[in-house]
Design a protein around this motif. Sequence first.
Motif, mmCIF file in Angstrom:
data_model
loop_
_atom_site.group_PDB
_atom_site.id
_atom_site.type_symbol
_atom_site.label_atom_id
_atom_site.label_comp_id
_atom_site.label_asym_id
_atom_site.label_seq_id
_atom_site.Cartn_x
_atom_site.Cartn_y
_atom_site.Cartn_z
ATOM 1 N N HIS A 7 6.285 16.372 -6.997
ATOM 2 C CA HIS A 7 6.283 16.792 -5.602
ATOM 3 C C HIS A 7 7.117 18.055 -5.455
ATOM 4 C CE1 HIS A 7 10.396 15.224 -4.915
ATOM 5 N NE2 HIS A 7 10.030 14.282 -5.733
ATOM 6 N N ARG A 8 6.900 18.759 -4.363
ATOM 7 C CA ARG A 8 7.599 20.002 -4.100
ATOM 8 C C ARG A 8 7.986 20.046 -2.629
ATOM 9 N NH1 ARG A 8 4.055 25.142 -5.096
ATOM 10 N NH2 ARG A 8 3.139 24.432 -3.143
ATOM 11 N N GLY A 9 9.299 20.092 -2.369
ATOM 12 C CA GLY A 9 9.767 20.201 -1.004
ATOM 13 C C GLY A 9 9.303 19.072 -0.106
ATOM 14 N N GLY A 10 9.172 17.858 -0.650
ATOM 15 C CA GLY A 10 8.755 16.716 0.157
ATOM 16 C C GLY A 10 7.255 16.583 0.299
ATOM 17 N N GLU A 11 6.471 17.498 -0.252
ATOM 18 C CA GLU A 11 5.015 17.427 -0.123
ATOM 19 C C GLU A 11 4.384 17.243 -1.492
ATOM 20 O OE1 GLU A 11 1.194 19.910 1.616
ATOM 21 O OE2 GLU A 11 3.038 20.952 1.112
ATOM 22 N N VAL A 12 3.579 16.198 -1.633
ATOM 23 C CA VAL A 12 2.806 16.004 -2.854
ATOM 24 C C VAL A 12 1.488 16.742 -2.669
ATOM 25 C CG1 VAL A 12 1.662 14.312 -4.331
ATOM 26 C CG2 VAL A 12 3.887 13.808 -3.335
ATOM 27 N N ILE B 223 0.848 -1.203 0.000
ATOM 28 C CA ILE B 223 0.000 0.000 0.000
ATOM 29 C C ILE B 223 0.879 1.248 0.000
ATOM 30 C CG2 ILE B 223 -1.689 1.336 1.327
ATOM 31 C CD1 ILE B 223 -2.715 -1.427 2.401
ATOM 32 N N GLN B 224 1.906 1.255 0.843
ATOM 33 C CA GLN B 224 2.825 2.392 0.890
ATOM 34 C C GLN B 224 3.528 2.594 -0.454
ATOM 35 O OE1 GLN B 224 5.268 1.010 4.076
ATOM 36 N NE2 GLN B 224 3.664 1.293 5.625
ATOM 37 N N ALA B 225 3.959 1.497 -1.085
ATOM 38 C CA ALA B 225 4.638 1.595 -2.376
ATOM 39 C C ALA B 225 3.718 2.148 -3.453
ATOM 40 C CB ALA B 225 5.174 0.221 -2.792
ATOM 41 N N GLU B 226 2.433 1.769 -3.392
ATOM 42 C CA GLU B 226 1.479 2.295 -4.368
ATOM 43 C C GLU B 226 1.273 3.792 -4.174
ATOM 44 O OE1 GLU B 226 -0.943 2.480 -7.595
ATOM 45 O OE2 GLU B 226 0.372 0.843 -6.959
ATOM 46 N N LEU B 227 1.202 4.244 -2.924
ATOM 47 C CA LEU B 227 1.103 5.680 -2.656
ATOM 48 C C LEU B 227 2.347 6.414 -3.149
ATOM 49 C CD1 LEU B 227 -0.424 5.676 0.947
ATOM 50 C CD2 LEU B 227 -1.545 6.439 -1.157
ATOM 51 N N LEU C 88 7.807 8.367 3.750
ATOM 52 C CA LEU C 88 7.059 7.309 3.085
ATOM 53 C C LEU C 88 8.018 6.351 2.386
ATOM 54 C CD1 LEU C 88 4.268 6.176 2.352
ATOM 55 C CD2 LEU C 88 4.299 7.643 0.324
ATOM 56 N N GLU C 89 9.054 6.884 1.737
ATOM 57 C CA GLU C 89 10.055 6.028 1.092
ATOM 58 C C GLU C 89 10.751 5.130 2.108
ATOM 59 O OE1 GLU C 89 11.658 8.430 -2.797
ATOM 60 O OE2 GLU C 89 12.302 9.161 -0.834
ATOM 61 N N GLU C 90 11.063 5.675 3.282
ATOM 62 C CA GLU C 90 11.689 4.870 4.338
ATOM 63 C C GLU C 90 10.766 3.745 4.783
ATOM 64 O OE1 GLU C 90 12.574 7.535 7.483
ATOM 65 O OE2 GLU C 90 14.279 8.497 6.454
ATOM 66 N N MET C 91 9.495 4.048 4.927
ATOM 67 C CA MET C 91 8.531 3.065 5.424
ATOM 68 C C MET C 91 8.375 1.903 4.453
ATOM 69 S SD MET C 91 5.589 5.539 7.066
ATOM 70 C CE MET C 91 4.676 4.207 7.840
ATOM 71 N N ILE D 281 1.744 11.775 7.753
ATOM 72 C CA ILE D 281 2.292 11.585 6.411
ATOM 73 C C ILE D 281 1.232 11.806 5.342
ATOM 74 C CG2 ILE D 281 3.289 9.847 4.854
ATOM 75 C CD1 ILE D 281 4.610 8.638 7.365
ATOM 76 N N LEU D 282 0.006 11.491 5.654
ATOM 77 C CA LEU D 282 -1.071 11.489 4.665
ATOM 78 C C LEU D 282 -2.211 12.385 5.125
ATOM 79 C CD1 LEU D 282 -1.718 9.872 2.001
ATOM 80 C CD2 LEU D 282 -3.039 8.332 3.445
#
Length: 230
Positions: free
Chosen positions: A166-171, A153-157, A222-225, A206-207
């Motif tokens: 994305h901009r500055g870590g925020e989508v 699920i995390q990978a799909e997000l 999210l990438e770490e998770m 995160i979401l």
Amino acid sequence: MEDIVELLASVEFFKDLDQDQLYGIAKRCRRDKYRRRQTIFSYGDVSADVYFIKSGRVGITIFSETGKEILFRQLGPGNTFGVISAIDRLPRSASAVSLSNLELYRLTESDILAIMREMPDVGFRVMQDLAFLVRSLSERIFEFTTYGVRNRIQAELLRLAKANGHRGGEVINIYPAPTHADIASQVSTHREAVTREFGHLTNEGILEKRGRNLIIRNLARLEEMVGEFN
């Protein structure tokens, strides 16, 4: 004609072409409209037209032996689908279904192959698109054989985030936000598991769901998770 040319100019296959070339292709296009949940083509069909999305969303799906619908990809305006059968001349390897009201333009198999011969840049772009598809499917196979449900699920997000920029870590503009059922279908789980993980990610900051937008506030986390196997 102008609206077709504008669409074609946004399609990756045709990004290197000039206006005269785009007009030439536009003259060969045919327009189709679909209502939500209509079938465009089905698995095993012998059709080979190539489609370009003007507006709306398309789901590329296949049904399992038990009748469960598996959603491989969701496509939106400017995306292309159907090119594999046009190239290998084999039956469709998946079905295409409208996920919303939909407007498409299409080229016949003979037209797209003629364009690829006449315009080598188009042929090169088609090869790049197919290479991207192979890489994407390889990535999904890895996820299905390695990750647990939460990681999938995390990978799909994460995939949706990168596709939307994305901009500055925020989508800031995953729009329209996919439904929990859509994500569940893409990662082979059930809607309740997606709902639980969305709740967890929301509690972690995160979401965020804002209207029809899905906002990811910390892409790096999210990438770490995704790599922290659950």
